[in-house]
Motif scaffolding. Sequence first.
Motif, mmCIF file in Angstrom:
data_model
loop_
_atom_site.group_PDB
_atom_site.id
_atom_site.type_symbol
_atom_site.label_atom_id
_atom_site.label_comp_id
_atom_site.label_asym_id
_atom_site.label_seq_id
_atom_site.Cartn_x
_atom_site.Cartn_y
_atom_site.Cartn_z
ATOM 1 N N GLY A 1 0.623 -1.088 0.009
ATOM 2 C CA GLY A 1 -0.019 -0.006 -0.089
ATOM 3 C C GLY A 1 0.799 1.268 0.058
ATOM 4 O O GLY A 1 0.276 2.285 -0.465
ATOM 5 N N TYR A 2 1.994 1.213 0.559
ATOM 6 C CA TYR A 2 2.875 2.384 0.453
ATOM 7 C C TYR A 2 3.211 2.789 -0.762
ATOM 8 O O TYR A 2 3.278 4.078 -1.074
ATOM 9 C CB TYR A 2 4.119 2.077 1.453
ATOM 10 C CG TYR A 2 3.783 1.932 2.881
ATOM 11 C CD1 TYR A 2 3.634 2.895 3.945
ATOM 12 C CD2 TYR A 2 3.427 0.519 3.316
ATOM 13 C CE1 TYR A 2 3.407 2.567 5.178
ATOM 14 C CE2 TYR A 2 3.174 0.311 4.738
ATOM 15 C CZ TYR A 2 3.105 1.188 5.608
ATOM 16 O OH TYR A 2 2.878 0.950 6.734
ATOM 17 N N SER A 3 3.435 1.746 -1.492
ATOM 18 C CA SER A 3 3.818 2.223 -3.187
ATOM 19 C C SER A 3 2.552 2.676 -3.734
ATOM 20 O O SER A 3 2.785 3.510 -4.850
ATOM 21 C CB SER A 3 4.172 0.823 -3.719
ATOM 22 O OG SER A 3 5.518 0.452 -3.551
ATOM 23 N N GLY A 4 1.271 2.154 -3.479
ATOM 24 C CA GLY A 4 0.140 2.494 -3.947
ATOM 25 C C GLY A 4 -0.012 4.333 -3.818
ATOM 26 O O GLY A 4 -0.294 4.873 -4.437
ATOM 27 N N VAL A 5 -0.004 4.488 -2.273
ATOM 28 C CA VAL A 5 0.146 6.033 -2.004
ATOM 29 C C VAL A 5 0.911 6.571 -2.722
ATOM 30 O O VAL A 5 0.818 7.797 -3.417
ATOM 31 C CB VAL A 5 0.214 5.872 -0.355
ATOM 32 C CG1 VAL A 5 0.096 7.467 -0.038
ATOM 33 C CG2 VAL A 5 -1.126 5.319 0.287
ATOM 34 N N ALA A 6 2.500 6.257 -2.617
ATOM 35 C CA ALA A 6 3.585 6.847 -3.229
ATOM 36 C C ALA A 6 3.457 7.480 -4.569
ATOM 37 O O ALA A 6 3.387 8.407 -5.052
ATOM 38 C CB ALA A 6 4.824 6.157 -3.138
ATOM 39 N N PHE A 7 2.881 6.075 -5.573
ATOM 40 C CA PHE A 7 2.741 6.392 -7.022
ATOM 41 C C PHE A 7 1.649 7.320 -7.472
ATOM 42 O O PHE A 7 1.828 7.885 -8.395
ATOM 43 C CB PHE A 7 2.913 4.941 -7.407
ATOM 44 C CG PHE A 7 3.971 4.392 -7.966
ATOM 45 C CD1 PHE A 7 4.894 3.777 -6.886
ATOM 46 C CD2 PHE A 7 4.990 4.559 -8.955
ATOM 47 C CE1 PHE A 7 6.023 3.426 -6.973
ATOM 48 C CE2 PHE A 7 6.101 3.939 -9.092
ATOM 49 C CZ PHE A 7 6.948 3.485 -8.011
ATOM 50 N N THR A 8 0.649 7.090 -6.868
ATOM 51 C CA THR A 8 -0.703 7.798 -7.128
ATOM 52 C C THR A 8 -0.559 9.278 -6.777
ATOM 53 O O THR A 8 -0.645 10.118 -7.572
ATOM 54 C CB THR A 8 -1.822 7.374 -6.645
ATOM 55 O OG1 THR A 8 -2.188 5.727 -6.942
ATOM 56 C CG2 THR A 8 -3.173 8.115 -7.123
ATOM 57 N N THR A 9 0.098 9.619 -5.550
ATOM 58 C CA THR A 9 0.346 11.068 -5.049
ATOM 59 C C THR A 9 1.174 11.741 -5.815
ATOM 60 O O THR A 9 1.417 12.969 -6.184
ATOM 61 C CB THR A 9 0.732 10.873 -3.402
ATOM 62 O OG1 THR A 9 -0.331 10.112 -3.055
ATOM 63 C CG2 THR A 9 0.787 12.280 -2.973
ATOM 64 N N ALA A 10 2.404 10.727 -6.385
ATOM 65 C CA ALA A 10 3.452 11.304 -7.167
ATOM 66 C C ALA A 10 2.841 11.826 -8.514
ATOM 67 O O ALA A 10 3.670 12.720 -9.278
ATOM 68 C CB ALA A 10 4.371 10.310 -7.461
#
Length: 414
Positions: free
Chosen positions: A299-308
Amino acid sequence: MHGSGHIYVRVSCVFMRIARVWREFLLSPFFLRMVQFFSRFFLAFILSFSSKRHAPKGSGYCASVRTMTRVRGLRNSKILIGTKKKSKTNAYSLETTSKRTLERKREREGEKRKSGARKGEQEAQRERAITTTTTVFSSALIRPRGCGGGGGGGASYSSKSRSEKTTGGHSGRRKQRRPRAKSGAAEERYSELDDAKMAAKSLSRGAFILFEGVDRCGKTTQASKLVDSLNQSGITSELWRYPDRTTTIGKMIDDYLQCKADSDDASMHLLFAANRWEKKKLMEEKLKAGVTLVVDRYGYSGVAFTTAKRLPGLDQQWCKHSETGLVKPDCLMYMEISEEAAKKRGGFGEERYETTEMQKNVREVFADLREDWWNVVDADRTIEEVEKDVQKIAKEAVERCKKGTELQHFKPGW
Ligand code: FDM
Ligand code: MG
């Protein structure tokens, strides 16, 4: 004179008639029964107030007093007084012929007896429990290793081996039962320490070890190396990757990442999250079954990539929402790599997010997401150097979870 004399005669006639009617009434059997009824009732009423102490238990006196005491409280009780019995103690006994009253009395007495018996039973049970608990816990004796059969059970009590010893090892049900403490037999006792260990053992599970970081940080290499080494050292572990491109949702994600299909950014974010949700149950089952899961991205990648992507509406809070309720990792290793070191490891591939700008933004969001409990691993070093650190951190987490900890889940807002 004549007129007044006539009036006297008439008045006296009326009086005589009244007296005759009155006499008839007084002599009537109805009136006699009424008198009889009320006199006996009154007598019993008086007796009911007198002390029961003076009459011996079970005497008619007591019975009549009790009956009358109750009669006073009973509105519809039908009492026939006509039997005047003399008991051994010369006390009067009144008999109520109200069947309902007698039945109720018997019922109540029966119930009392039953509840008394039940209370007695409960009391005995409680006493037995207290005795057992006291015997067990006040005892400082720890069951000698030899008698429990030793083996994998270690210090925790081994009901299996014990019951096998006593029952010849043929009763499956008895094997699961807790051993009974018998005072005087040291072999049959287990200590409070054993109980605590048993409780912890029930929470014993596999660890959820997560690798996160930007592309080319070496997380996939380290994750697969870790799984190999854990399995070699006897710790059952599996390598999981997100996105899991094998599922139907995963295939849609794969098409998107490989630019074979295009989609809305919010719905893509939710698809990545759905890819985790569809495996949540399996993940919990595996962990509870004692399997250690080494996971490459979550999920951390999920948040990081979409927010990015820096899109309006798709901020960190919104992105975190879809992760709430998913299993939280027990250990997170963030592979920190500098831009230079990443560049040295070769160019990016063909996938959608493999651009310098996207990776730069992702790095920033990860820095923002970072929490105290994360393990930041310097990924600029050689594979072997990094591996050493990774293994040390992972083994600590495995031990912690093996001892027993509850599964954690992402709370709202995290
Ligand atoms: N990715 C991965 C996301 O955008 N959201 C997610 O929830 C996850 C798990 O998918 F670029 C992105 C990150 C990465 C891509 O990952 C596939 P790999 O590890 O490079 O295959
Ligand atoms: Mg990639």
